[in-house]
Motif scaffolding. Structure first.
Motif, PDB file in Angstrom:
ATOM      1  N   ILE A 132       0.834  -1.208   0.000  1.00 34.67           N
ATOM      2  CA  ILE A 132       0.000   0.000   0.000  1.00 34.67           C
ATOM      3  C   ILE A 132       0.869   1.259   0.000  1.00 34.67           C
ATOM      4  N   LEU A 133       1.913   1.270   0.853  1.00 36.08           N
ATOM      5  CA  LEU A 133       2.807   2.433   0.906  1.00 36.08           C
ATOM      6  C   LEU A 133       3.560   2.624  -0.409  1.00 36.08           C
ATOM      7  N   SER A 134       3.941   1.519  -1.053  1.00 30.45           N
ATOM      8  CA  SER A 134       4.608   1.610  -2.361  1.00 30.45           C
ATOM      9  C   SER A 134       3.667   2.191  -3.412  1.00 30.45           C
ATOM     10  N   THR A 135       2.395   1.767  -3.364  1.00 31.48           N
ATOM     11  CA  THR A 135       1.395   2.305  -4.297  1.00 31.48           C
ATOM     12  C   THR A 135       1.193   3.792  -4.060  1.00 31.48           C
ATOM     13  N   LEU A 136       1.182   4.174  -2.784  1.00 29.12           N
ATOM     14  CA  LEU A 136       1.032   5.587  -2.417  1.00 29.12           C
ATOM     15  C   LEU A 136       2.176   6.423  -3.006  1.00 29.12           C
ATOM     16  N   ALA A 137       3.402   5.936  -2.834  1.00 30.15           N
ATOM     17  CA  ALA A 137       4.571   6.645  -3.359  1.00 30.15           C
ATOM     18  C   ALA A 137       4.550   6.676  -4.883  1.00 30.15           C
ATOM     19  N   THR A 138       4.175   5.548  -5.501  1.00 31.63           N
ATOM     20  CA  THR A 138       4.141   5.459  -6.964  1.00 31.63           C
ATOM     21  C   THR A 138       3.130   6.439  -7.550  1.00 31.63           C
ATOM     22  N   GLY A 139       1.944   6.524  -6.929  1.00 30.72           N
ATOM     23  CA  GLY A 139       0.900   7.440  -7.417  1.00 30.72           C
ATOM     24  C   GLY A 139       1.370   8.884  -7.415  1.00 30.72           C
ATOM     25  N   THR A 140       2.026   9.282  -6.320  1.00 23.38           N
ATOM     26  CA  THR A 140       2.534  10.659  -6.222  1.00 23.38           C
ATOM     27  C   THR A 140       3.614  10.924  -7.268  1.00 23.38           C
ATOM     28  N   ILE A 141       4.531   9.957  -7.449  1.00 22.42           N
ATOM     29  CA  ILE A 141       5.631  10.131  -8.408  1.00 22.42           C
ATOM     30  C   ILE A 141       5.085  10.202  -9.840  1.00 22.42           C
ATOM     31  N   ILE A 142       4.080   9.378 -10.160  1.00 20.13           N
ATOM     32  CA  ILE A 142       3.475   9.407 -11.507  1.00 20.13           C
ATOM     33  C   ILE A 142       2.876  10.779 -11.785  1.00 20.13           C
ATOM     34  N   THR A 143       2.128  11.310 -10.799  1.00 19.70           N
ATOM     35  CA  THR A 143       1.501  12.631 -10.980  1.00 19.70           C
ATOM     36  C   THR A 143       2.554  13.727 -11.121  1.00 19.70           C
ATOM     37  N   MET A 144       3.607  13.664 -10.317  1.00 18.39           N
ATOM     38  CA  MET A 144       4.637  14.704 -10.354  1.00 18.39           C
ATOM     39  C   MET A 144       5.423  14.708 -11.660  1.00 18.39           C
ATOM     40  N   THR A 145       5.598  13.526 -12.259  1.00 21.12           N
ATOM     41  CA  THR A 145       6.457  13.427 -13.442  1.00 21.12           C
ATOM     42  C   THR A 145       5.699  13.388 -14.764  1.00 21.12           C
ATOM     43  N   SER A 146       4.364  13.423 -14.717  1.00 22.36           N
ATOM     44  CA  SER A 146       3.592  13.283 -15.958  1.00 22.36           C
ATOM     45  C   SER A 146       3.334  14.630 -16.611  1.00 22.36           C
ATOM     46  N   TYR A 147       3.290  14.595 -17.962  1.00 21.45           N
ATOM     47  CA  TYR A 147       2.925  15.777 -18.747  1.00 21.45           C
ATOM     48  C   TYR A 147       1.646  15.529 -19.536  1.00 21.45           C
ATOM     49  N   HIS A 148       0.994  14.401 -19.266  1.00 24.46           N
ATOM     50  CA  HIS A 148      -0.261  14.044 -19.932  1.00 24.46           C
ATOM     51  C   HIS A 148      -1.348  13.984 -18.868  1.00 24.46           C
ATOM     52  N   TRP A 149      -2.493  14.591 -19.151  1.00 25.52           N
ATOM     53  CA  TRP A 149      -3.547  14.679 -18.144  1.00 25.52           C
ATOM     54  C   TRP A 149      -4.036  13.300 -17.665  1.00 25.52           C
ATOM     55  N   LEU A 150      -4.092  12.338 -18.576  1.00 25.98           N
ATOM     56  CA  LEU A 150      -4.577  11.010 -18.183  1.00 25.98           C
ATOM     57  C   LEU A 150      -3.621  10.345 -17.182  1.00 25.98           C
ATOM     58  N   MET A 151      -2.315  10.507 -17.406  1.00 31.21           N
ATOM     59  CA  MET A 151      -1.343   9.926 -16.468  1.00 31.21           C
ATOM     60  C   MET A 151      -1.405  10.617 -15.107  1.00 31.21           C
ATOM     61  N   ALA A 152      -1.598  11.936 -15.122  1.00 34.33           N
ATOM     62  CA  ALA A 152      -1.746  12.669 -13.853  1.00 34.33           C
ATOM     63  C   ALA A 152      -2.964  12.169 -13.095  1.00 34.33           C
ATOM     64  N   TRP A 153      -4.042  11.914 -13.822  1.00 34.30           N
ATOM     65  CA  TRP A 153      -5.277  11.414 -13.206  1.00 34.30           C
ATOM     66  C   TRP A 153      -5.061  10.004 -12.640  1.00 34.30           C
ATOM     67  N   VAL A 154      -4.337   9.169 -13.388  1.00 35.48           N
ATOM     68  CA  VAL A 154      -4.039   7.805 -12.913  1.00 35.48           C
ATOM     69  C   VAL A 154      -3.251   7.854 -11.599  1.00 35.48           C
ATOM     70  N   GLY A 155      -2.251   8.750 -11.540  1.00 37.68           N
ATOM     71  CA  GLY A 155      -1.460   8.900 -10.313  1.00 37.68           C
ATOM     72  C   GLY A 155      -2.305   9.320  -9.125  1.00 37.68           C
ATOM     73  N   LEU A 156      -3.218  10.270  -9.343  1.00 38.38           N
ATOM     74  CA  LEU A 156      -4.104  10.727  -8.261  1.00 38.38           C
ATOM     75  C   LEU A 156      -5.035   9.607  -7.796  1.00 38.38           C
ATOM     76  N   GLU A 157      -5.536   8.812  -8.745  1.00 36.50           N
ATOM     77  CA  GLU A 157      -6.417   7.696  -8.376  1.00 36.50           C
ATOM     78  C   GLU A 157      -5.666   6.631  -7.574  1.00 36.50           C
ATOM     79  N   LEU A 158      -4.420   6.343  -7.985  1.00 38.84           N
ATOM     80  CA  LEU A 158      -3.603   5.390  -7.215  1.00 38.84           C
ATOM     81  C   LEU A 158      -3.409   5.880  -5.791  1.00 38.84           C
ATOM     82  N   ASN A 159      -3.141   7.171  -5.664  1.00 36.96           N
ATOM     83  CA  ASN A 159      -2.985   7.784  -4.346  1.00 36.96           C
ATOM     84  C   ASN A 159      -4.212   7.574  -3.480  1.00 36.96           C
ATOM     85  N   THR A 160      -5.376   7.877  -4.053  1.00 37.39           N
ATOM     86  CA  THR A 160      -6.639   7.757  -3.308  1.00 37.39           C
ATOM     87  C   THR A 160      -6.902   6.319  -2.892  1.00 37.39           C
TER      88      THR A 160
END
Length: 345
Positions: A9-37
């Motif tokens: 769960i903690l790894s997923t939390l970290a991965t979601g934040t990193i995906i959102t921070m490093t993405s330049y595509h709106w869909l990837m940013a949304w995926v990162g936020l959903e993983l976080n939630t």
């Protein structure tokens, strides 16, 4: 919860934040936020208590609604401009929707109602995660889209958050709710500067994360869930009492301590932009926050819980990883002010 599941769960939390921070595509940013939630919801509901179930449900509904708004605003923008790039200019309907969604994600007023309730229904460690780590991904989106978002909306939300965060914490006795309103007030300061100078925004966010970490670790070690619990901190550790005292004063923004840096620089920049009335109101609202920080420091350092003369002091408690880890954020959150010229270089 088993250690393996907790690590996943903690790894997923970290991965979601990193995906959102490093993405330049709106869909990837949304995926990162959903993983976080989705990663935070099982952490909130680990207590198997009606309050934690209610908190997890509230958190899921608000975060899912905010994520849906982000997806809708990006789809609307892509329909009009033909681009899914985050850094591309946004159309007016899109940036208004995006501003509302990010404000809901962060807990900015007037979309802050979920934050105190969710934090009160969580454990102290979960509340620590929600008030620190969960702010990074939405803040990174604000940083990436700052040129396209409405300055006036953020200034208004920042002022309102500062007032709500200061006023809401005045009548609270639960330390988690006090920290929730403290988070709202600090996010208000960040929102006001977000569309004016991003360098100060990043510095403010980092200092906020360090100061909040220091205070939460002190509260976790001393097991202080209410203001009354803080009175027994001295019997546990005098050193911890001093650390908590100075960390709380720093969070309030008193000048000799680190917490004064962001407020000083934000007020200076706002005055340079001729927002004199706004700056005065923000400074006045910070006094409200300072009142409940001072009340916490008073009960922590200047009062003792009712006890008999035979009370055993636990000063020689065994140090663990958490107590040793507290020293780094505590030191930074107290003594960083003389380093300000180096930060600004």
């Amino acid at each position: 919860m088993s250690p393996t599941i907790y690590m996943i769960i903690l790894s997923t939390l970290a991965t979601g934040t990193i995906i959102t921070m490093t993405s330049y595509h709106w869909l990837m940013a949304w995926v990162g936020l959903e993983l976080n939630t989705l990663a935070v919801i099982p952490i909130i509901s680990t207590m198997h208590h009606p309050r934690s179930t209610e908190a997890a449900t509230k958190y899921f509904l608000t975060q899912a609604a905010a994520s849906a708004l982000i997806l809708f605003s990006s789809m609307t923008n892509a329909w009009n401009t033909g681009s899914w790039d985050i850094t591309q200019p946004l159309t007016p309907p899109s940036y208004i929707l995006l501003t509302m969604a990010l404000a809901m994600k962060l807990g900015l007023a007037p979309l802050h109602f979920w934050l105190p309730e969710v934090i009160q229904g969580s454990t102290m460690t979960t509340a620590f995660i929600i008030t620190t780590w969960q702010k990074i991904a939405p803040m990174s989106l604000i940083f990436l889209t700052t040129n396209n978002l409405s300055t006036s909306i953020f200034l208004l939300m920042g002022l309102l958050s500062s007032l709500v965060g200061g006023g809401g914490g005045l009548n609270q006795t639960q330390t988690r709710k006090i920290m929730a309103y403290s988070s709202i007030a600090h996010l208000g300061w960040m929102a006001t500067i977000s569309s004016i100078m991003t360098n100060i925004l990043i510095m403010n966010l980092l200092i906020y994360l360090i100061m909040t970490t220091s205070v939460f670790l002190s509260l976790i070690i001393s097991k202080s869930k209410t203001i009354q619990d803080t009175t027994s901190t001295w019997t546990l550790s005098p050193t911890l009492t001093i650390i908590m005292l100075l960390s709380l004063l720093s969070l309030g923004g008193l000048p000799p301590l680190t917490g004064f840096i962001p407020k000083w620089l934000i007020m200076e920049e706002l005055i340079l932009q001729n927002f004199n009335l706004l700056t005065s109101m923000m400074a006045a609202s910070s006094l409200l926050s300072l009142f409940f920080y001072l009340r916490l420091t008073y009960t922590t350092a200047l009062t003792l819980s009712p006890n008999t003369t035979q009370t055993k002091f636990k000063w020689r408690f065994y140090p663990n990883t958490l107590t040793m880890f507290t020293t780094i954020p505590a030191t930074i959150s107290i003594f960083l002010l003389p380093m300000t010229p180096l930060i600004l270089l």
